[in-house]
Design an enzyme around this catalytic site. Structure first.
Site, PDB file in Angstrom:
ATOM      1  N   ARG A 172       0.889  -1.180   0.000  1.00 30.35           N
ATOM      2  CA  ARG A 172       0.000   0.000   0.000  1.00 30.35           C
ATOM      3  C   ARG A 172       0.919   1.220   0.000  1.00 30.35           C
ATOM      4  O   ARG A 172       1.700   1.411   0.925  1.00 30.35           O
ATOM      5  CB  ARG A 172      -0.913  -0.002   1.225  1.00 30.35           C
ATOM      6  CG  ARG A 172      -1.645   1.312   1.397  1.00 30.35           C
ATOM      7  CD  ARG A 172      -2.760   1.255   2.410  1.00 30.35           C
ATOM      8  NE  ARG A 172      -3.902   0.549   1.876  1.00 30.35           N
ATOM      9  CZ  ARG A 172      -5.135   0.622   2.398  1.00 30.35           C
ATOM     10  NH1 ARG A 172      -5.364   1.365   3.460  1.00 30.35           N
ATOM     11  NH2 ARG A 172      -6.141  -0.036   1.850  1.00 30.35           N
ATOM     12  N   HIS A 212      -7.374   0.798  -6.435  1.00 35.21           N
ATOM     13  CA  HIS A 212      -7.583  -0.062  -5.254  1.00 35.21           C
ATOM     14  C   HIS A 212      -8.283  -1.343  -5.729  1.00 35.21           C
ATOM     15  O   HIS A 212      -9.436  -1.595  -5.403  1.00 35.21           O
ATOM     16  CB  HIS A 212      -8.426   0.687  -4.225  1.00 35.21           C
ATOM     17  CG  HIS A 212      -8.430   0.074  -2.861  1.00 35.21           C
ATOM     18  ND1 HIS A 212      -7.615  -0.995  -2.506  1.00 35.21           N
ATOM     19  CD2 HIS A 212      -9.152   0.366  -1.742  1.00 35.21           C
ATOM     20  CE1 HIS A 212      -7.835  -1.314  -1.248  1.00 35.21           C
ATOM     21  NE2 HIS A 212      -8.763  -0.520  -0.763  1.00 35.21           N
ATOM     22  N   GLN A 269     -10.212  -3.992  -3.375  1.00 36.15           N
ATOM     23  CA  GLN A 269     -11.546  -3.606  -2.900  1.00 36.15           C
ATOM     24  C   GLN A 269     -12.613  -3.976  -3.925  1.00 36.15           C
ATOM     25  O   GLN A 269     -13.721  -4.363  -3.585  1.00 36.15           O
ATOM     26  CB  GLN A 269     -11.576  -2.097  -2.626  1.00 36.15           C
ATOM     27  CG  GLN A 269     -12.890  -1.618  -2.059  1.00 36.15           C
ATOM     28  CD  GLN A 269     -13.150  -2.131  -0.651  1.00 36.15           C
ATOM     29  OE1 GLN A 269     -12.315  -1.996   0.227  1.00 36.15           O
ATOM     30  NE2 GLN A 269     -14.316  -2.732  -0.431  1.00 36.15           N
ATOM     31  N   CYS A 329     -16.276   1.572   0.481  1.00 35.72           N
ATOM     32  CA  CYS A 329     -15.146   0.718   0.871  1.00 35.72           C
ATOM     33  C   CYS A 329     -14.783   0.874   2.350  1.00 35.72           C
ATOM     34  O   CYS A 329     -14.133   0.002   2.912  1.00 35.72           O
ATOM     35  CB  CYS A 329     -13.947   1.002  -0.023  1.00 35.72           C
ATOM     36  SG  CYS A 329     -13.298   2.677   0.131  1.00 35.72           S
ATOM     37  N   ARG A 366     -13.494  -8.646   1.908  1.00 35.19           N
ATOM     38  CA  ARG A 366     -12.075  -8.405   1.643  1.00 35.19           C
ATOM     39  C   ARG A 366     -11.278  -9.661   1.997  1.00 35.19           C
ATOM     40  O   ARG A 366     -10.365 -10.058   1.278  1.00 35.19           O
ATOM     41  CB  ARG A 366     -11.562  -7.214   2.475  1.00 35.19           C
ATOM     42  CG  ARG A 366     -12.149  -5.867   2.085  1.00 35.19           C
ATOM     43  CD  ARG A 366     -11.721  -5.428   0.705  1.00 35.19           C
ATOM     44  NE  ARG A 366     -10.289  -5.363   0.569  1.00 35.19           N
ATOM     45  CZ  ARG A 366      -9.525  -4.345   0.981  1.00 35.19           C
ATOM     46  NH1 ARG A 366     -10.078  -3.281   1.530  1.00 35.19           N
ATOM     47  NH2 ARG A 366      -8.209  -4.358   0.811  1.00 35.19           N
ATOM     48  N   ASP A 379     -17.228   7.113  -1.762  1.00 34.75           N
ATOM     49  CA  ASP A 379     -16.009   6.976  -0.961  1.00 34.75           C
ATOM     50  C   ASP A 379     -15.753   8.342  -0.323  1.00 34.75           C
ATOM     51  O   ASP A 379     -16.417   9.330  -0.669  1.00 34.75           O
ATOM     52  CB  ASP A 379     -14.849   6.546  -1.890  1.00 34.75           C
ATOM     53  CG  ASP A 379     -13.568   6.213  -1.146  1.00 34.75           C
ATOM     54  OD1 ASP A 379     -13.604   6.063   0.095  1.00 34.75           O
ATOM     55  OD2 ASP A 379     -12.509   6.108  -1.805  1.00 34.75           O
TER      56      ASP A 379
HETATM   57  N1  NVA Z   1      -9.922   6.585  -1.446  1.00 33.38           N
HETATM   58  C1  NVA Z   1      -9.558   6.186  -0.115  1.00 33.38           C
HETATM   59  C2  NVA Z   1      -9.791   4.715   0.059  1.00 33.38           C
HETATM   60  C3  NVA Z   1      -9.456   4.205   1.442  1.00 33.38           C
HETATM   61  C4  NVA Z   1      -9.653   2.732   1.582  1.00 33.38           C
HETATM   62  C5  NVA Z   1      -8.115   6.538   0.135  1.00 33.38           C
HETATM   63  O1  NVA Z   1      -7.284   6.360  -0.764  1.00 33.38           O
HETATM   64  O2  NVA Z   1      -7.806   7.022   1.230  1.00 33.38           O
HETATM   65  N1   CP Z   2     -11.265  -0.218   2.443  1.00 32.98           N
HETATM   66  C1   CP Z   2     -10.002  -0.264   2.878  1.00 32.98           C
HETATM   67  O1   CP Z   2      -9.066  -0.479   2.109  1.00 32.98           O
HETATM   68  O2   CP Z   2      -9.871  -0.051   4.206  1.00 32.98           O
HETATM   69  P1   CP Z   2      -8.519   0.124   5.030  1.00 32.98           P
HETATM   70  O3   CP Z   2      -7.944   1.483   4.651  1.00 32.98           O
HETATM   71  O4   CP Z   2      -8.957   0.091   6.468  1.00 32.98           O
HETATM   72  O5   CP Z   2      -7.568  -0.959   4.698  1.00 32.98           O
END
Ligand code: NVA
Ligand code: CP
Length: 302
Positions: A104, A131, A134, A259, A287, A219
Site C-alpha cells: 500500500r 484499489h 476492494q 469501501c 475483503r 467513498d
Molecule cells: N480513497 C480512499 C480509500 C481508502 C480505503 C483513500 O485512498 O484514502
Molecule cells: N477499504 C479499505 O481499504 O480499508 P482500510 O484502509 O482500512 O484498509
C-alpha cells in the site's frame, strides 16, 4: 511460469476474475462451516504499508493465517525502505525471502517498479491511482446479493479517486455500465475514461448518474495523502452526499456500497450505512474471502 502480479484489475482476464470471485464465495462458505484448509503452510507474505489501514491489513494477515501461512507487517518507519533503500533493491531482497508481497503506497509507479524487480507475486493493496482488491470484494458482494453484475448499471458518486478508477477497470472487466458523477476538477483519470467511453459516462449531476442504477457507490471526499485539502473538498462536494432520499432515485433493488472508512455527515448521511440497501459490512468482510482467493490464484499461477 512467469510471475503473475495484481497491480490493477487488468492483470487478470475477465474469465480469471470470474473464477476468483467464484472461489471467494466457496472459501467463505468453507470458513463459515469451520473447515480447516491450509494450502500455504510455511508460506510467507510480506506486507508493506506506507499508508494507514484497518481492513486491508487485517484481511490479508487473517487470510494468510487461515491458510496456514504467516504474514510480516513492514512499515517504512522501521524498514530501510523508509531510509531511502531503492525500491528495486528492496524488491530483489524481499522476494528472495517471502512467497508473495502486498504493498500500500502513494505513487502507482512505485508498485510497478517494485513488481518489475520482484520474483514473487505483488498485490496492489491501494495506491493513489487504484484499489483493485476492494473491487474484488465489491463484486463478490454484489454477486452474493443480486447475482451477476454483467449488464447492470453502477453509479459512482463523489471523488474521481483510486476507487473510482478501479470501478472503471471493473466496468470493462466485469461488463457493466458505469455512471460517474463528480464535481468539476475532481474527475477520474481522463485516459481511463476515454479508453472505456463505450460503457463509462462522467457527469457533474448526481441525479443523472443515479438513474436506473443497480448499485450505488461512494467513498471519502479526501483520500489518504489529501488531508490538507479536506476543507476545500468538503466545500466542493456538498451536493454529493448519498442518503436514503438519494437512493430512492436509483433502481428499486439498488444496493449501496462504500469501501470504508466512512465519514457520516459528509459523503454519507448519518443513517446511510444502516439503510436497508446498504451492504457495507458484508463488503468489508468479503475483503478477507476475495483476497484469499486472489492469493491462491497468484500462487497457483506463478
Ligand atoms: N480513497 C480512499 C480509500 C481508502 C480505503 C483513500 O485512498 O484514502
Ligand atoms: N477499504 C479499505 O481499504 O480499508 P482500510 O484502509 O482500512 O484498509
Amino acid at each position: 511460469m512467469a510471475v503473475r502480479h495484481f497491480l490493477t484489475l487488468n492483470d487478470l482476464t475477465p474469465a480469471e476474475l470470474e473464477a476468483v470471485i467464484k472461489r471467494a464465495i466457496e472459501l467463505k462458505k468453507m470458513n463459515q462451516e469451520g473447515a480447516v484448509f491450509e494450502p500455504f503452510k510455511n508460506r510467507v507474505m510480506g506486507m508493506i504499508f506506507e499508508k494507514s489501514s484497518t481492513r486491508t491489513r487485517v484481511s490479508f494477515e487473517s487470510g494468510m493465517a487461515q491458510f496456514g501461512g504467516h504474514a510480516i507487517f513492514l512499515s517504512p518507519r522501521d524498514t530501510q525502505l523508509g531510509r531511502g533503500e531503492p525500491i528495486e533493491d528492496s524488491a530483489r531482497v524481499l522476494s528472495r525471502m517471502v512467497d508473495i508481497i502486498m504493498i500500500r503506497t502513494f505513487e502507482h509507479e512505485k508498485i510497478e517498479r517494485f513488481a518489475a524487480y520482484s520474483n514473487v507475486p505483488v498485490i496492489n493493496a491501494l495506491t493513489d491511482d487504484y484499489h483493485p482488491c476492494q473491487l474484488l470484494a465489491d463484486i463478490q458482494t454484489y454477486v452474493e446479493h443480486r447475482g451477476s453484475i454483467k449488464g447492470k448499471v453502477v453509479a459512482w458518486i463523489g471523488d474521481g479517486n483510486n476507487m473510482c478508477n478501479s470501478y472503471i477497470n471493473a466496468a470493462a472487466q466485469f461488463d457493466f455500465k458505469l455512471q460517474i458523477a463528480c464535481p468539476k476538477g475532481f474527475e477520474p483519470m481522463q485516459s481511463l475514461v476515454a479508453a472505456n467511453a463505450d460503457r463509462v459516462t462522467v457527469v457533474s449531476d448526481p441525479e443523472t448518474a443515479l438513474k436506473d442504477a443497480n448499485l450505488v457507490v461512494t467513498d471519502v471526499w479526501a483520500s489518504m495523502g489529501q488531508e490538507e485539502e479536506q476543507q476545500e473538498r468538503i466545500n466542493a462536494f456538498q451536493n454529493y452526499q448519498i442518503s436514503p432520499e438519494r437512493m430512492s432515485l436509483a433502481a428499486p433493488d439498488a444496493l449501496f456500497m462504500h469501501c470504508l472508512p466512512a465519514h457520516r455527515g459528509e459523503e454519507v448521511s448519518e443513517d446511510m450505512l444502516d439503510h436497508s440497501s446498504s451492504v457495507v459490512w458484508d463488503e468489508a468482510e468479503n475483503r478477507l474471502h476475495a483476497q484469499k482467493a486472489l492469493m491462491e490464484f497468484l500462487l497457483q499461477h506463478s
